[in-house]
Design a protein around this motif. Sequence first.
Motif, PDB file in Angstrom:
ATOM      1  N   ARG A 260       0.811  -1.222   0.000  1.00 49.65           N
ATOM      2  CA  ARG A 260       0.000   0.000   0.000  1.00 49.65           C
ATOM      3  C   ARG A 260       0.845   1.274   0.000  1.00 49.65           C
ATOM      4  NH1 ARG A 260      -2.958   0.400   5.806  1.00 49.65           N
ATOM      5  NH2 ARG A 260      -4.331  -1.017   4.676  1.00 49.65           N
ATOM      6  N   LYS A 261       2.180   1.166   0.072  1.00 57.11           N
ATOM      7  CA  LYS A 261       3.013   2.365   0.229  1.00 57.11           C
ATOM      8  C   LYS A 261       2.792   3.393  -0.873  1.00 57.11           C
ATOM      9  CE  LYS A 261       6.715   0.281   3.007  1.00 57.11           C
ATOM     10  NZ  LYS A 261       8.139  -0.086   3.069  1.00 57.11           N
ATOM     11  N   LEU A 262       2.700   2.937  -2.133  1.00 55.72           N
ATOM     12  CA  LEU A 262       2.509   3.878  -3.222  1.00 55.72           C
ATOM     13  C   LEU A 262       1.155   4.572  -3.150  1.00 55.72           C
ATOM     14  CD1 LEU A 262       4.056   2.078  -6.344  1.00 55.72           C
ATOM     15  CD2 LEU A 262       4.859   4.173  -5.253  1.00 55.72           C
ATOM     16  N   SER A 263       0.208   3.976  -2.442  1.00 58.93           N
ATOM     17  CA  SER A 263      -1.137   4.555  -2.382  1.00 58.93           C
ATOM     18  C   SER A 263      -1.151   5.902  -1.666  1.00 58.93           C
ATOM     19  CB  SER A 263      -2.092   3.589  -1.664  1.00 58.93           C
ATOM     20  OG  SER A 263      -1.810   3.534  -0.267  1.00 58.93           O
ATOM     21  N   LEU A 310      -3.532   1.177  -6.721  1.00 53.40           N
ATOM     22  CA  LEU A 310      -3.469   1.001  -8.173  1.00 53.40           C
ATOM     23  C   LEU A 310      -3.210   2.326  -8.875  1.00 53.40           C
ATOM     24  CD1 LEU A 310      -6.422  -1.509  -8.674  1.00 53.40           C
ATOM     25  CD2 LEU A 310      -3.983  -1.994  -8.390  1.00 53.40           C
ATOM     26  N   LEU A 311      -3.792   3.396  -8.381  1.00 49.36           N
ATOM     27  CA  LEU A 311      -3.521   4.720  -8.942  1.00 49.36           C
ATOM     28  C   LEU A 311      -2.054   5.101  -8.749  1.00 49.36           C
ATOM     29  CD1 LEU A 311      -6.696   6.708  -7.852  1.00 49.36           C
ATOM     30  CD2 LEU A 311      -5.873   6.442 -10.196  1.00 49.36           C
ATOM     31  N   GLY A 312      -1.520   4.796  -7.561  1.00 52.24           N
ATOM     32  CA  GLY A 312      -0.121   5.086  -7.296  1.00 52.24           C
ATOM     33  C   GLY A 312       0.811   4.286  -8.193  1.00 52.24           C
ATOM     34  N   GLU A 313       0.457   3.025  -8.446  1.00 53.56           N
ATOM     35  CA  GLU A 313       1.280   2.191  -9.327  1.00 53.56           C
ATOM     36  C   GLU A 313       1.243   2.701 -10.764  1.00 53.56           C
ATOM     37  OE1 GLU A 313      -0.287  -1.686  -8.643  1.00 53.56           O
ATOM     38  OE2 GLU A 313       0.723  -1.929  -6.710  1.00 53.56           O
ATOM     39  N   ALA A 314       0.063   3.154 -11.213  1.00 51.30           N
ATOM     40  CA  ALA A 314      -0.047   3.710 -12.563  1.00 51.30           C
ATOM     41  C   ALA A 314       0.823   4.961 -12.697  1.00 51.30           C
ATOM     42  CB  ALA A 314      -1.503   4.036 -12.878  1.00 51.30           C
ATOM     43  N   PHE A 315       0.787   5.819 -11.661  1.00 52.55           N
ATOM     44  CA  PHE A 315       1.630   7.014 -11.661  1.00 52.55           C
ATOM     45  C   PHE A 315       3.109   6.630 -11.717  1.00 52.55           C
ATOM     46  CE2 PHE A 315       4.359   9.541  -8.856  1.00 52.55           C
ATOM     47  CZ  PHE A 315       4.392  10.743  -9.542  1.00 52.55           C
ATOM     48  N   TYR A 316       3.506   5.694 -10.881  1.00 49.20           N
ATOM     49  CA  TYR A 316       4.916   5.325 -10.801  1.00 49.20           C
ATOM     50  C   TYR A 316       5.398   4.730 -12.121  1.00 49.20           C
ATOM     51  CZ  TYR A 316       9.270   3.753  -8.663  1.00 49.20           C
ATOM     52  OH  TYR A 316      10.601   3.580  -8.346  1.00 49.20           O
ATOM     53  N   GLY A 317       4.484   4.055 -12.848  1.00 52.44           N
ATOM     54  CA  GLY A 317       4.856   3.462 -14.124  1.00 52.44           C
ATOM     55  C   GLY A 317       5.326   4.501 -15.135  1.00 52.44           C
ATOM     56  N   ILE A 318       4.674   5.656 -15.208  1.00 56.31           N
ATOM     57  CA  ILE A 318       5.122   6.684 -16.155  1.00 56.31           C
ATOM     58  C   ILE A 318       6.174   7.598 -15.532  1.00 56.31           C
ATOM     59  CG2 ILE A 318       2.995   6.647 -17.503  1.00 56.31           C
ATOM     60  CD1 ILE A 318       2.129   9.206 -16.074  1.00 56.31           C
ATOM     61  N   TYR A 319       6.249   7.622 -14.202  1.00 55.48           N
ATOM     62  CA  TYR A 319       7.262   8.445 -13.529  1.00 55.48           C
ATOM     63  C   TYR A 319       8.669   7.949 -13.853  1.00 55.48           C
ATOM     64  CZ  TYR A 319       9.277  11.244  -9.723  1.00 55.48           C
ATOM     65  OH  TYR A 319       9.995  12.154  -8.983  1.00 55.48           O
ATOM     66  N   GLN A 320       8.804   6.664 -14.185  1.00 55.77           N
ATOM     67  CA  GLN A 320      10.106   6.083 -14.495  1.00 55.77           C
ATOM     68  C   GLN A 320      10.530   6.295 -15.949  1.00 55.77           C
ATOM     69  OE1 GLN A 320      11.933   4.741 -11.895  1.00 55.77           O
ATOM     70  NE2 GLN A 320      10.167   5.629 -10.832  1.00 55.77           N
ATOM     71  N   GLU A 321       9.621   6.821 -16.771  1.00 52.97           N
ATOM     72  CA  GLU A 321       9.935   6.986 -18.182  1.00 52.97           C
ATOM     73  C   GLU A 321      10.870   8.176 -18.406  1.00 52.97           C
ATOM     74  OE1 GLU A 321       9.235   4.908 -20.410  1.00 52.97           O
ATOM     75  OE2 GLU A 321       7.552   3.728 -19.647  1.00 52.97           O
TER      76      GLU A 321
END
Length: 438
Positions: A260-263, A310-321
């Motif tokens: 839950r940390k990214l949440s 899930l919202l946090g994971e979606a954010f982190y996915g593009i944050y690494q680009e």
Amino acid sequence: MSLNQSEERLSALARKTFLSMWSYENPFYEQGKELCDVLVIFGDDVIVISDKLNAFGTHPDNRINWNRWYKKAVAGSVRQLCGARNHIRRAPNEIYANAQVSSPLPLRLPPVDRMRIHLIAVANGCHDACFLASGRSSLRIDTRQRDGSEAFSVGTATDDGDFVHVISTPALDAIFHCFDTARDFIDYLERKKEALLREDWVIEGEENLVAAYMMSQPGNRPFSIPLSRFPVESGVRRVRAGDWSLYLDSSAQEYRQQSRKLSYIIDQLIEDVAEEYAHERMVIGQDQSISYHEQGFRLLASESRLGRQLLGEAFYGIYQESTGKFWSTVLASIDSPRVYYVWLLYPEPPDELEVEIFETYIHNELCKYMMVARAKFPQAERVFGICLPNRDCNRVSRIYQVMDGEDWTDEMQVEAERLGREVGILGGIEQYTVTASR
């Protein structure tokens, strides 16, 4: 722990769960007269909390100690809650943020015919005596009880037949530990109430009911009160002690804490908006009322902890680009299936670009991405857009926008398709499906 410390602790827990936009400490209904200790206004749900801290007595007859403590800590709290409930229904516009009743609450309460009021009495001060007498620190809940006639046991009904959650300190810690979003907290209260109104229950410490609820499914929503886990004995469904310790030591609890940390990115975004508004630092939107912002951000705050994960994971996915251009992704809410979120990260702009001009520019870009998302997902009733700097950008501007997907026209569809085709916005996104574990 002093009374002030108890109230401060409760207020901190409430702010963490419901966030400062929706949680109010010590509101008043008349000059110098408190309505309750914490009032939460979240859409149609209104949570009224009374916190009483009373020392358990030292009389040789423990029955006398219990009766005195119960009268102050439980009966007194329930009486205050019923009075607050009656005032809220009778005069919802006469609730104030200060003792001088000169500052009305920033948020208006929902219409009385839609209002769902949850009464919570926090009863502190007896856990040591309870442990010495029964081997447990938390009060027993016995739905057959009406007047505290059994020591260290409380019921769930007010004198006028309403439902009240009487919660002692260990149970309160468990509830706020497990349900630290408005949706998760309210869902638990509703499901608990529904189950306990259906039949008689004896619960040896509510933290054990919380644990069973959390272990009621292995992964995704929804949680439930697992009736099959609790035996019926002599017409009473019983929750035994021990489940809370098992849950705290379980791999499921450990995994949820880690995953839950990214949440908490979502929690922080909402709190940042409330702080910027309070300090009048907004470039776009400062001229609007807090109620205007609340309506939009309640969509985001209505997400469960898993939804925020899930919202946090979606954010982190593009944050690494790579950071040289705009990056975006689209995610459907798992809690409100017709709500879609658009994340948009912007690159470093030219140094000479003024803040107002730049924020207008990225606001327009966000609206374009939201239009294309609505065209690709026509089932979306609401589209919530969030535009933030990428990891290498020195700007701090953040833009939020909500689009009503039902106000959609043929002209908007044509323009959205053009943006997707000619500009390439969300060109690679057709459908984004995610799974995750609680």
